[in-house]
Design an enzyme around this catalytic site. Sequence first.
Site, short mmCIF file in Angstrom:
data_model
loop_
_atom_site.label_atom_id
_atom_site.label_comp_id
_atom_site.label_asym_id
_atom_site.label_seq_id
_atom_site.Cartn_x
_atom_site.Cartn_y
_atom_site.Cartn_z
N ASP A 1 0.07 -4.86 4.21
CA ASP A 1 -1.63 -4.75 4.23
C ASP A 1 -2.46 -5.58 3.75
OD1 ASP A 1 -2.81 -2.55 4.94
OD2 ASP A 1 -2.70 -2.30 3.40
N ASP B 1 1.23 -1.45 0.18
CA ASP B 1 0.01 0.40 0.06
C ASP B 1 0.93 1.12 0.16
OD1 ASP B 1 -1.69 1.41 0.01
OD2 ASP B 1 -2.46 1.68 2.37
N LYS C 1 1.87 8.46 0.07
CA LYS C 1 2.44 7.76 1.81
C LYS C 1 3.21 8.52 1.69
CE LYS C 1 -0.19 3.98 3.02
NZ LYS C 1 -1.02 4.19 3.82
N ARG D 1 -11.41 -0.30 2.32
CA ARG D 1 -12.44 -0.46 2.39
C ARG D 1 -13.38 -0.93 1.59
NH1 ARG D 1 -12.21 5.44 5.03
NH2 ARG D 1 -10.65 4.80 5.84
#
Length: 490
Positions: free
Chosen positions: A278, A260, A267, A341
């Site tokens: 992750d 990720d 990030k 999500r």
Amino acid sequence: MKIKTENSAKKKTSLLCGFVLEGSNKVLGLPKFDTKTTASINQTIKDMEGKLGKINIIPLPGKNPVQRIILAGLGKKENLTKDTIRFVSGKIAQKARELKLKEFSIISPPSFVNEPISSISQIIEGTKMALYKFDKFKAEKADTSPDLRIIVSKSNKITKAIRASEIIADGAIFTKSIANLPPNECTPTTLANFAKTISQKNKMKCKIISEPELKKKGFGGISAVGQGSKNQPKLIILEHNHGSKNEKPIVLVGKAVTFDTGGISLKPGAAMDEMKFDKCGGCTVLGIMKAVSELKLPINVIGIIPSVENMPDGESYRPGDIIKLYSGKTAEILNTDAEGRLILADALSYGEKNYSPKAIIDFATLTGACIVALGTNVAAIVSNDEKLKKKINDSSKRTTEEVWELPLNQDYMDMIKSDVADMKNVGIGRAAGTITAAAFLKNAIEKTPWIHFDIAGVAWTQGATKEKSYNPKGATGFGVRLILDYLQNL
Ligand code: BES
Ligand code: MN
Ligand code: ZN
């Protein structure tokens, strides 16, 4: 590491470990030795006082079948937890390996200390998990694991418990071993291949959905997050059907982002390497499915693992995009780093629609906010069902994989409403980040009892992680033991 039982503590062994409670002058279950040995045992007990975690070695003279005795402190009896024997046994096992022993023995504590079957499982989980080491990429490997002999009066029940505990510990170790893999060596395809391998060994059904089928079938979340990486997304489905035909299954869902970066909402660089973890939620589900099939549990369990790599690229999804999820609902993307999500929502809806399950349980390293709220030793749970929550809490107490519930009422659901789509993929600022992520997931489920585990803090060892022998550096396999306990007690 082989595990055997022995009735007598006086058999030949290179190391015999007995437990000592604080304030007691006895080694639990230790047989009588000659006067000289007894004197040094008594002196050692006095010196160590049975303090928790202390271990003391007493070498025995030449002809003795027992070459050394280790006294291991358990601390005060009233402070004993379900975890004490587990992490103290782990320490003993690491000591035995350090001494390069071929085997070692542990005297199972008498029943006034702990229920016998619990002690056995804690000794086995503690020793096996403590001896696991992630050394796949090192020239210098860990020494071979010594075999374990447990001193206990043998019975069929004990033999069965030993086999079950071995399978459970191996499940957690399998989870750790794939979760620890670096992102260049573990892509969604690699995870799919692991799933195929365990399904073939243990006669599970295994289905892998790839592009362009994912897009065609409406998995808009998985497709969108996966489109920026040349490592194509996969939806992995494992079926263990050992219950009756018309019995509704339990569906387990696990987030498996093999790396990720945050995507276009990149990030910062610091500690980004940790985002190889992750995929831990998905690895947890794989470890559980492996163990469920080896235990041949007489139930139906489905494992669903959406797997992607979240990368910045010319083809990546972007902030501002509006995508359509498997549920038919639309989501406005405001941050491509809130990717978990999106892939979970697809998998949850797919699980509910295609299996009409009794319950859905998901695992995900979903939010940094979870670490802020609960730290690195307790997972957050969010649920829509009291009964399911109660059972999970009971299993959590038995396995000492700790959880704490966060609330999810309509106000939180309102925080992810979007002006332009059915939902947005972030909440309002940093407020209640773990709950607004769970709110997004809840929208994927219509009516099924559901519990969500945010394992961002507990899935691997981090700065503030409490040190435990059976959780050496790296992935912890959190959730495998808890869910297996839940499934065994259905
Ligand atoms: N995988 C991360 C969550 C995470 C971060 C777990 C650090 C463990 C340690 C997740 O995909 C993520 O990036 N979440 C964002 C959500 C935010 C953009 C709403 C976060 O937590 O910052
Ligand atoms: Mn992210
Ligand atoms: Zn993530």
